[in-house]
Design a protein around this motif. Structure first.
Motif, mmCIF file in Angstrom:
data_model
loop_
_atom_site.group_PDB
_atom_site.id
_atom_site.type_symbol
_atom_site.label_atom_id
_atom_site.label_comp_id
_atom_site.label_asym_id
_atom_site.label_seq_id
_atom_site.Cartn_x
_atom_site.Cartn_y
_atom_site.Cartn_z
ATOM 1 N N UNK A 178 0.814 -1.216 0.000
ATOM 2 C CA UNK A 178 0.000 0.000 0.000
ATOM 3 C C UNK A 178 0.851 1.270 0.000
ATOM 4 N N UNK A 179 2.178 1.104 -0.017
ATOM 5 C CA UNK A 179 3.093 2.240 -0.065
ATOM 6 C C UNK A 179 2.799 3.232 1.048
ATOM 7 N N UNK A 180 2.697 2.698 2.263
ATOM 8 C CA UNK A 180 2.395 3.544 3.413
ATOM 9 C C UNK A 180 3.092 3.004 4.656
ATOM 10 N N UNK A 181 3.965 3.816 5.237
ATOM 11 C CA UNK A 181 4.621 3.427 6.479
ATOM 12 C C UNK A 181 3.734 3.675 7.685
ATOM 13 N N UNK A 182 2.639 4.427 7.478
ATOM 14 C CA UNK A 182 1.719 4.719 8.580
ATOM 15 C C UNK A 182 0.675 3.627 8.765
ATOM 16 N N UNK A 183 0.744 2.598 7.965
ATOM 17 C CA UNK A 183 -0.211 1.496 8.052
ATOM 18 C C UNK A 183 -0.004 0.725 9.358
ATOM 19 N N UNK A 184 -1.101 0.445 10.059
ATOM 20 C CA UNK A 184 -1.036 -0.275 11.333
ATOM 21 C C UNK A 184 -1.698 -1.631 11.169
ATOM 22 N N UNK A 185 -1.081 -2.680 11.725
ATOM 23 C CA UNK A 185 -1.645 -4.033 11.652
ATOM 24 C C UNK A 185 -2.092 -4.488 13.033
ATOM 25 N N UNK A 186 -3.154 -5.271 13.052
ATOM 26 C CA UNK A 186 -3.673 -5.844 14.295
ATOM 27 C C UNK A 186 -3.885 -7.341 14.079
ATOM 28 N N UNK A 187 -3.379 -8.149 14.989
ATOM 29 C CA UNK A 187 -3.541 -9.600 14.915
ATOM 30 C C UNK A 187 -4.529 -10.021 16.003
ATOM 31 N N UNK A 188 -5.731 -10.418 15.579
ATOM 32 C CA UNK A 188 -6.780 -10.834 16.512
ATOM 33 C C UNK A 188 -6.792 -12.350 16.657
ATOM 34 N N UNK A 189 -6.847 -12.873 17.865
ATOM 35 C CA UNK A 189 -6.910 -14.326 18.051
ATOM 36 C C UNK A 189 -8.103 -14.923 17.296
ATOM 37 N N UNK A 190 -7.891 -16.045 16.644
ATOM 38 C CA UNK A 190 -8.939 -16.696 15.873
ATOM 39 C C UNK A 190 -8.692 -18.204 15.891
ATOM 40 N N UNK A 191 -9.394 -18.914 15.012
ATOM 41 C CA UNK A 191 -9.201 -20.369 14.933
ATOM 42 C C UNK A 191 -9.201 -20.809 13.474
ATOM 43 N N UNK A 192 -8.185 -21.585 13.121
ATOM 44 C CA UNK A 192 -8.138 -22.299 11.848
ATOM 45 C C UNK A 192 -7.632 -23.706 12.159
ATOM 46 N N UNK A 193 -8.188 -24.722 11.508
ATOM 47 C CA UNK A 193 -7.758 -26.089 11.816
ATOM 48 C C UNK A 193 -6.281 -26.337 11.547
ATOM 49 N N UNK A 194 -5.705 -25.604 10.596
ATOM 50 C CA UNK A 194 -4.343 -25.920 10.158
ATOM 51 C C UNK A 194 -3.274 -25.081 10.842
ATOM 52 N N UNK A 195 -3.659 -24.160 11.730
ATOM 53 C CA UNK A 195 -2.665 -23.370 12.476
ATOM 54 C C UNK A 195 -3.043 -23.325 13.949
ATOM 55 N N UNK A 196 -2.020 -23.191 14.797
ATOM 56 C CA UNK A 196 -2.232 -23.076 16.238
ATOM 57 C C UNK A 196 -0.973 -22.487 16.878
ATOM 58 N N UNK A 197 -1.032 -21.263 17.418
ATOM 59 C CA UNK A 197 -2.203 -20.383 17.500
ATOM 60 C C UNK A 197 -2.534 -19.741 16.146
ATOM 61 N N UNK A 198 -3.737 -19.194 16.060
ATOM 62 C CA UNK A 198 -4.210 -18.586 14.814
ATOM 63 C C UNK A 198 -4.634 -17.145 15.071
ATOM 64 N N UNK A 199 -4.649 -16.364 14.007
ATOM 65 C CA UNK A 199 -5.049 -14.965 14.146
ATOM 66 C C UNK A 199 -5.636 -14.446 12.839
ATOM 67 N N UNK A 200 -6.564 -13.497 12.975
ATOM 68 C CA UNK A 200 -7.045 -12.719 11.830
ATOM 69 C C UNK A 200 -6.175 -11.470 11.733
ATOM 70 N N UNK A 201 -5.915 -11.025 10.509
ATOM 71 C CA UNK A 201 -5.067 -9.849 10.312
ATOM 72 C C UNK A 201 -5.937 -8.685 9.850
ATOM 73 N N UNK A 202 -5.912 -7.587 10.610
ATOM 74 C CA UNK A 202 -6.626 -6.369 10.248
ATOM 75 C C UNK A 202 -5.604 -5.268 9.979
ATOM 76 N N UNK A 203 -5.977 -4.350 9.109
ATOM 77 C CA UNK A 203 -5.116 -3.193 8.853
ATOM 78 C C UNK A 203 -5.932 -1.922 9.034
ATOM 79 N N UNK A 204 -5.255 -0.843 9.361
ATOM 80 C CA UNK A 204 -5.892 0.471 9.486
ATOM 81 C C UNK A 204 -4.968 1.507 8.854
ATOM 82 N N UNK A 205 -5.568 2.392 8.048
ATOM 83 C CA UNK A 205 -4.801 3.451 7.395
ATOM 84 C C UNK A 205 -4.819 4.708 8.271
ATOM 85 N N UNK A 206 -3.715 5.442 8.255
ATOM 86 C CA UNK A 206 -3.640 6.669 9.042
ATOM 87 C C UNK A 206 -4.278 7.846 8.328
#
Length: 356
Positions: free
Chosen positions: A259-287
């Motif tokens: 996205x060509x932005x250093x101000x981009x913030x990522x958030x990893x929310x705990x989640x569940x997937x059968x093939x990973x443990x621990x698992x997380x959803x990835x969210x982004x927010x633009x400044x």
């Protein structure tokens, strides 16, 4: 003026009044038809003497020829008038610019896939490709998906002919099966080189597995943000000491580069997937920009489950790693400000030409 001159004059006048070819044919019938006035004159000469027939017949023939000439002249005039009308109605402005054949360009999703491959390629990731018609084992079982998982339902997955009752074929629901396929082949080469047993998880020396798998996937889903056919890009990094910290660094660097932005913030929310443990959803927010301050989901991730590592042919006591998955279609929507996924697949040149 004798009677024949008057007849020719009457014909010319009537022909001149005809506004259409049909009107002209009706006028012709009054003079040259079976019961027309010229025809009646010809019939009337039967009662004349031989000498009178010669004189009268020649005069009638001259009058007939003049009427036919007037008829043809009017026909030509009407045809010319019709031609001019059509030319006027279908006129071409030769000063307008000509129609040129436009230049083609890559589809916006293809542009995104190329961008993803280039960014991860710079991080040392290979690009793998695999079958879109997949078997149940690679699509579900090898990825630690239980038999009663909703994704295996006919309502969520497109099953196709082939395979067996216990191992049916299907249109892959994600590109993760190719992670397993790639890892199995990778492990097989090094297992054979090391002379290790084929029936035991491999725990010998082996280069890291670092791969992304972009491609088409299929699910029974369709609305403004979902399509029965869509794109995914799965990633896998397996080694001896690959942690969640590496996952966060890699994906954060990818998103900021994409996205060509250093101000981009990522958030990893705990989640569940059968093939990973621990698992997380990835969210982004633009400044900044129209999406500033909003959290937007762009993918899922996690440490590869030990069962999946084992299905790859590796010893989970030695090898560990992370996997992630994202939707290039969603990333394309965010990058270009498109709010309806279906626009990418409608084939509307007016929409697609904006991305040339």
């Amino acid at each position: 003026m004798n009677d024949l001159d008057a007849l020719v004059s009457a014909a010319r006048e009537l022909f001149a009044q005809a506004a259409t070819p049909a009107d002209l044919e009706n006028a012709k019938a009054q003079f040259l038809g079976k019961s027309g006035r010229v025809t009646e004159l010809m019939k009337g000469m039967a009662a004349l003497s031989v000498e009178e027939k010669k004189t009268r017949g020649a005069a009638v023939n001259v009058a007939k020829q003049q009427i036919e000439a007037a008829l043809n002249e009017r026909r030509a005039a009407l045809a010319e008038a019709e031609l001019q009308r059509q030319l006027q109605a279908e006129s071409l402005d030769v000063t307008l610019p000509g129609r040129q054949r436009g230049n083609g360009g890559l589809h916006p999703v293809s542009l995104t896939l190329e961008r993803i491959e280039a960014i991860f390629g710079s991080m040392g990731f290979e690009v793998a490709d695999g079958p879109e018609i997949e078997c149940d084992w690679y699509n579900f079982t090898a990825l630690n998906t239980p038999e009663d998982h909703p994704a295996r339902s006919m309502h969520d997955t497109f099953y196709v002919e082939g395979g067996s009752e216990n191992a049916p074929n299907l249109l892959r629901t994600h590109t993760s099966p190719m992670q397993v396929r790639h890892a199995v082949q990778h492990v097989k080469r090094h297992r054979e080189a090391a002379g290790a047993a084929a029936d035991q998880p491999f725990a010998g020396e082996m280069p890291e597995i670092r791969v992304i798998v972009p491609g088409r996937t299929y699910r029974v889903d369709s609305d403004a943000t979902h399509s029965p056919m869509f794109h995914q890009c799965e990633g896998l990094w397996i080694g001896e000491a690959i942690s969640f910290k590496d996952l966060k660094f890699v994906f954060t660097d990818f998103c900021r580069t994409f996205f060509e932005s250093d101000d981009l913030v990522l958030r990893f929310r705990p989640s569940f997937f059968p093939f990973t443990e621990p698992s997380a959803e990835i969210d982004i927010a633009f400044a900044s920009g129209p999406l500033a301050g909003r959290w937007l989901e762009v993918g899922g991730c996690g440490q590869v489950h030990p069962n999946v590592v084992r299905n790859m042919g590796l010893d989970p006591e030695r090898y560990i790693g992370f996997a992630f998955g994202m939707g290039p279609d969603r990333l394309t929507m965010l990058r270009y400000g498109v709010n309806d996924l279906r626009l990418f697949f409608d084939g509307d040149i007016r929409f697609l030409s904006q991305f040339r």
